[in-house]
Design a protein around this motif. Structure first.
Motif, PDB file in Angstrom:
ATOM      1  N   VAL A 285      27.826  14.189 -11.332  1.00  0.00           N
ATOM      2  CA  VAL A 285      26.583  14.394 -11.308  1.00  0.00           C
ATOM      3  C   VAL A 285      25.873  14.105 -10.129  1.00  0.00           C
ATOM      4  O   VAL A 285      26.523  12.894  -9.441  1.00  0.00           O
ATOM      5  N   GLU A 286      24.868  14.509  -9.645  1.00  0.00           N
ATOM      6  CA  GLU A 286      24.026  14.015  -8.749  1.00  0.00           C
ATOM      7  C   GLU A 286      23.115  12.910  -9.027  1.00  0.00           C
ATOM      8  O   GLU A 286      23.017  12.761 -10.574  1.00  0.00           O
ATOM      9  N   PRO A 287      22.681  12.093  -8.330  1.00  0.00           N
ATOM     10  CA  PRO A 287      22.035  10.667  -8.746  1.00  0.00           C
ATOM     11  C   PRO A 287      20.783  11.177  -9.488  1.00  0.00           C
ATOM     12  O   PRO A 287      20.285  10.229 -10.358  1.00  0.00           O
ATOM     13  N   GLY A 288      20.031  12.069  -9.110  1.00  0.00           N
ATOM     14  CA  GLY A 288      18.557  12.465  -9.796  1.00  0.00           C
ATOM     15  C   GLY A 288      18.678  13.037 -11.038  1.00  0.00           C
ATOM     16  O   GLY A 288      17.637  13.304 -11.716  1.00  0.00           O
ATOM     17  N   VAL A 289      19.861  13.266 -11.634  1.00  0.00           N
ATOM     18  CA  VAL A 289      19.994  14.190 -13.271  1.00  0.00           C
ATOM     19  C   VAL A 289      19.517  13.050 -14.131  1.00  0.00           C
ATOM     20  O   VAL A 289      19.888  11.835 -14.083  1.00  0.00           O
ATOM     21  N   LEU A 290      18.614  13.615 -14.898  1.00  0.00           N
ATOM     22  CA  LEU A 290      17.904  12.646 -15.898  1.00  0.00           C
ATOM     23  C   LEU A 290      19.024  12.315 -17.192  1.00  0.00           C
ATOM     24  O   LEU A 290      19.788  13.242 -17.419  1.00  0.00           O
ATOM     25  N   LEU A 291      18.847  11.239 -17.829  1.00  0.00           N
ATOM     26  CA  LEU A 291      19.777  10.828 -18.918  1.00  0.00           C
ATOM     27  C   LEU A 291      19.614  12.063 -19.947  1.00  0.00           C
ATOM     28  O   LEU A 291      20.637  12.607 -20.443  1.00  0.00           O
ATOM     29  N   MET A 292      18.509  12.340 -20.243  1.00  0.00           N
ATOM     30  CA  MET A 292      18.107  13.524 -21.454  1.00  0.00           C
ATOM     31  C   MET A 292      19.042  14.913 -20.959  1.00  0.00           C
ATOM     32  O   MET A 292      19.523  15.394 -21.717  1.00  0.00           O
TER      33      MET A 292
END
Lengths: 466, 466
Positions: free
Chosen positions: B113-120
C-alpha cells in the motif's frame, strides 16, 4: 584497529573483580573458542571469562571501554557465520553460566531468563506447565541470548513468526558498562525509537543481552505432521503457494530432498519412513482442538492428493514415525557436515513462490562446478539452507568454486527480492554479500547506529556492517 | 535551530517540480494543518504540499536537505501528541493523495500500500476477499503511514500484537532524498540491523514512509463478543488476569466505566444495552470454527459468572446489540472531547495486573484535584486511555492541575514498570515524560540514531527524543 593488547596487569585486574577460576588465560583456552559451529572463521580470544551476572559484565565493560580492549560475547557457539569469533582477540565473555530461568509470570504470559539458558531448557520448563514459546530453530542447544542476537527463525515461523516477535523486554549492558532496560512485560510500546528491536539481530555488536523477557502463549494442545512425497522438487515447491492459498496456515512447511534424507539416515543409523520420492514436504498443524487440527490437515492432504502432484500423504502420528522423521530433520546440518571434509552455507530468504526456482538454480551451479550442494529448509517462509561441500577439492580450487557459487546465489537472491540471511545472520562471513545487496547508504546508516552505541568500537568489532 | 526561512523563490522552485495546484502557500492553508486531532500543540507550516509519489518526495527532500528547510509529514492528522505539527514551520507533506492499494499478493499473504491509504479502506479491500489485517486502532480514518509511524496498537493486540508485527517491508525516503527498501515480502530477516524496525514507531523523524508491505492472515470466519458488567472497576480488573490464566486468549479485552458509556450515549443519541453496572469488560473471541469460538467464550463466560464477580454476561450477537456496543466503544474519545472545553490524554501501558490499581489512582487524582478524569482502554494489554478534562477551569489553574496530574500518572507508570506510551507515541507533548522515565543514556542513544539518519536535523525536528 588500534586496540590495547591484553597484558598481565589486565588479567590481574580482571581476576581481582571476577572469581579467578572463571578468568581463563589464553594458553588454557580450548581451541573450540576460536570458532563457531561451522568453523569457517577462526581467531583465539586473549582471555575467556565465564560471566555470572549483569554486574560482572558491567564492570568488565567499564574496564574494557577505558582500556580500549575488544570484547566478544559467546553463548553456546552454535552460530554459522562467525559472529562470536573474536577476530581482533581481546576478551571473550561466555554466558553459559548465566543460565537461570528467573520467572514464569502467568498473568502477563512472560518468561524472564538469563541469556545463557538453552532453548531446550526453555521448552522443557514451560511446556510441562502448559505454555508455549513458539520460535523453533533446529539447534536446541543454542542459548536464548544467541537466538535473540541473530533474530533466529526456525520451523514454526510460518505461523508464529521469528524470535523478534517473542521478545517483550531486554536488559542490556552497553559498551561503556551502563545497564539499560528496554521494553518490559508490557504488550504495547510506542515510547521512542525501539532500541530493543535494534538490539535484536545485532549479533552482539551494540550491547550485551543480560536478561530477556519472552512472550509465551498457552501450549497448543493438539498437533500433527504430514510427510508428503513428490516426484521432484518442482512439484513439491509448486504445492507450497497453493497450500498457503487454501487459507489454512500450517505451523511449519519444511522441504527436503532424497539425498539429504540419505545423509541423515547414514548419520543416525536409522531409517526414514519413505524413500521412494525425490522430494518431500513435511508439514505440521497445531491448535487448541483436535477438530480444528484434523480439519486443517485434511484440507491440505486432500488438496495435495487431488489437485496437486503429491504421490502420497503419510500421517506422522505414531511415536516411531514421529521420531524417525523429526530426528532426521534435526540431523540434516550435522549429517551433511559429516558427509564432507569441509562446507560452507548459504541462508538466503526469498518470497515463497521462488523457492523451487532457487533450489533448481543451486542444482545447476552444482552441476556446472561439479560439486555437491545439498539443501533443505523452510519452504513455508522461503528460507533456504544450502550447503556447499568441499569433499576432495584442493584449497585453491575450493576457495575459487565457493566464491563463484556464493556470488551466483546471493545475486540470484537479490534478483528475486530476497535477503542475504533469513535467520543465521551476517556475522563476519556474510559481510561482503550484505554490502553487495544493500545500498551504501544503508550500510552507512548501520555504521552510524553502531557508532552511536559504541563510539570506541570495542564490542564485537569487524562484524555485520563494518 | 537555524533553519532557512521559506521565501518566494523556494515556493517557485517547489511549484516547478510539483504540480502547482498541490503546492499550497501559507495564507491559503487551512488552520487544521496547524494541529492534530487533540490540538494541544499548534504551529502552521509555511507551505503545504499534497504529494503523489515517492519521486516527488525524494525531489522535495533533496531540495530541503540542501536548503536546510524543516519538513514534517502528515497523514490524516489523527494523532494525539503533536507528532505531525510543524513546530519549526517549513514544508508539510500531506500523504492522503498517496492512497493506492498497490497489490494483494495471495501467495505471500501480503498487501502493498501507499502511505495515505486509510485503515478503513484496507479492511474493506481485503476482508471482502477473505483476508485479515489484525491491527485495529479505534481511529479507522487514520492513514497506514501514520499507524506505522506510531506503531499503533488497538483492540486486537491481546491476541495479534501491534502494527510492528504486521509490517514486512517499507520503502522510505531518507532526509537527503535517497530512497531505500527495507525488508520485503519475506517472512524472515537476519540481514543486519533492522532499520525497518527503527523506522516503525519513529513518528516521522527518521525517514518518510512511501510504501508498506503488510502481512495478512486468512480472515477468522467466526467471532463473538461478550459484554460483562461488574459492580466496580476493581472486580472487573481482577477478572482480567484470571481470564488470561484460563489459557484462552481473547482477541480483545476492553474496559469501560459507566460515566464514559454515558458520554457516548449522549454523544451518539443512542442507548447502550446495559447501564446498571459501574464497570464493564468487553471481550471478543475469534477463530476459524464456530466450535472453537463457542468453546472459548463459554469457558470465559462460565469463569466470570462462577468464579469471578461478574453480574451477568451479555452475548453481543444481534446486529442491533453489536452496533450499540461497538459504536459506543468507537465514540469514547470524541464523546469525552465533546463533554468538555478542552482535554489532554495519557496513554500509558502497564503490566496487565496493574490496570485496576492505575485506574483507581486516577480516580484519586480526580478527587484530589477536583477534576473529571474519565478513562477507558485496553485491559487485556495494559494500555490505558485517560482523559483529563478542563471543563470550566481558567487557563492558569488548568495548566497547573494538568501538570500535577500528568506528573503523578507518569511517575506511577514508571513505578509499576510501565511505559510512557502504549500506542499514541511521544511526539512533542510527551517528550518530557519520556525523558523523565528513561536514563539519559537511552535518550542519548536515540539522539545518536536520529543524527545518523538526519545529520541536518530537518525531518520533523524537535520531536520524540530532542
Amino acid at each position: 584497529m588500534n586496540y590495547k593488547t591484553i597484558e598481565h596487569n589486565d588479567i590481574n585486574y580482571l581476576k581481582s573483580i571476577i572469581d579467578h577460576t572463571r578468568v581463563i588465560e589464553k594458553n588454557e583456552i580450548s581451541e573450540d573458542y576460536a570458532h563457531d559451529e561451522l568453523g569457517t572463521i577462526t581467531h583465539m580470544p586473549d582471555v575467556l571469562i565465564r560471566v555470572k551476572s549483569t554486574a560482572e559484565i558491567s564492570c568488565i565493560m567499564e574496564y574494557a571501554y577505558k582500556q580500549h580492549i575488544p570484547v566478544v560475547v559467546r553463548g553456546s557457539g552454535t552460530g554459522l557465520v562467525g559472529s562470536c569469533v573474536p577476530i581482533h582477540g581481546g576478551i571473550m565473555l561466555e554466558t553459559t553460566e548465566m543460565n537461570q530461568i528467573l520467572e514464569l509470570d502467568e498473568t502477563n504470559l512472560t518468561l524472564t531468563v538469563e541469556p545463557g539458558v538453552l532453548l531446550m531448557d526453555i521448552y522443557e520448563h514451560i511446556e510441562a506447565k502448559g505454555y508455549f514459546y513458539a520460535p523453533d530453530p533446529g539447534e536446541k542447544s543454542a542459548t536464548i541470548g544467541g537466538n535473540i542476537s541473530t533474530n533466529a527463525g526456525g520451523m514454526r515461523a510460518v505461523k508464529y513468526g521469528v524470535t523478534r516477535q517473542w521478545v517483550r523486554g531486554l536488559e542490556v549492558v552497553l559498551p561503556n558498562g551502563e545497564v539499560v532496560q528496554l521494553g518490559g512485560k508490557v504488550v504495547k510500546d510506542s515510547s521512542g525509537y525501539s532500541i530493543k528491536d535494534l538490539m535484536i539481530g545485532s549479533e552482539g555488536t551494540l550491547g550485551i543481552i543480560t536478561k530477556a523477557i519472552l512472550k509465551l502463549l498457552p501450549l497448543p494442545k493438539e498437533s500433527i505432521s504430514l510427510l508428503i512425497p513428490f516426484n521432484n522438487i518442482d512439484e513439491a515447491m509448486d504445492a507450497v503457494p497453493e497450500i498457503i492459498n487454501s487459507k489454512v496456515i500450517p505451523t511449519a512447511i519444511e522441504f527436503m530432498e532424497k539425498q539429504t534424507i540419505e545423509f541423515a539416515e547414514e548419520f543416525l543409523g536409522r531409517n526414514f519412513p519413505d524413500k521412494k520420492a525425490d522430494a518431500y514436504l513435511l508439514l505440521t498443524f497445531d491448535g487448541t482442538s483436535k477438530e480444528d487440527v484434523d480439519r486443517d490437515y485434511k484440507t491440505v492432504a486432500n488438496l495435495c492428493l487431488e489437485e496437486l502432484k503429491a504421490n502420497d500423504v503419510l500421517i506422522v502420528d505414531t511415536l516411531e514415525r514421529k521420531e524417525s522423521v523429526w530426528k532426521a530433520r534435526g540431523a540434516f546440518l550435522e549429517a551433511i557436515k559429516a558427509s564432507t571434509t569441509e562446507m560452507d552455507e548459504c541462508d538466503v530468504v526469498v518470497p515463497r513462490q521462488h523457492v523451487a526456482q532457487f533450489i533448481k538454480f543451486t542444482h545447476q551451479i552444482a552441476e556446472d562446478l561439479n560439486m555437491r550442494i545439498p539443501s533443505f529448509g523452510h519452504a513455508g517462509d522461503g528460507n533456504l539452507h544450502i550447503y556447499i561441500c568441499r569433499d576432495d577439492l584442493g584449497e585453491a580450487e575450493w576457495n575459487e568454486k565457493l566464491n563463484i557459487a556464493f556470488s551466483k546465489m546471493y545475486n540470484k537472491a537479490k534478483e528475486l527480492n530476497g535477503l542475504v540471511s533469513g535467520e543465521h545472520g551476517i556475522g563476519y562471513a556474510k559481510k561482503m554479500y550484505l554490502k553487495n545487496q544493500l545500498k551504501p547508504t544503508q550500510i552507512n546508516l548501520m555504521n552510524g547506529i553502531k557508532a552511536a552505541f559504541d563510539q570506541k568500537n570495542i564490542l564485537n568489532p569487524g562484524k555485520v556492517c563494518q
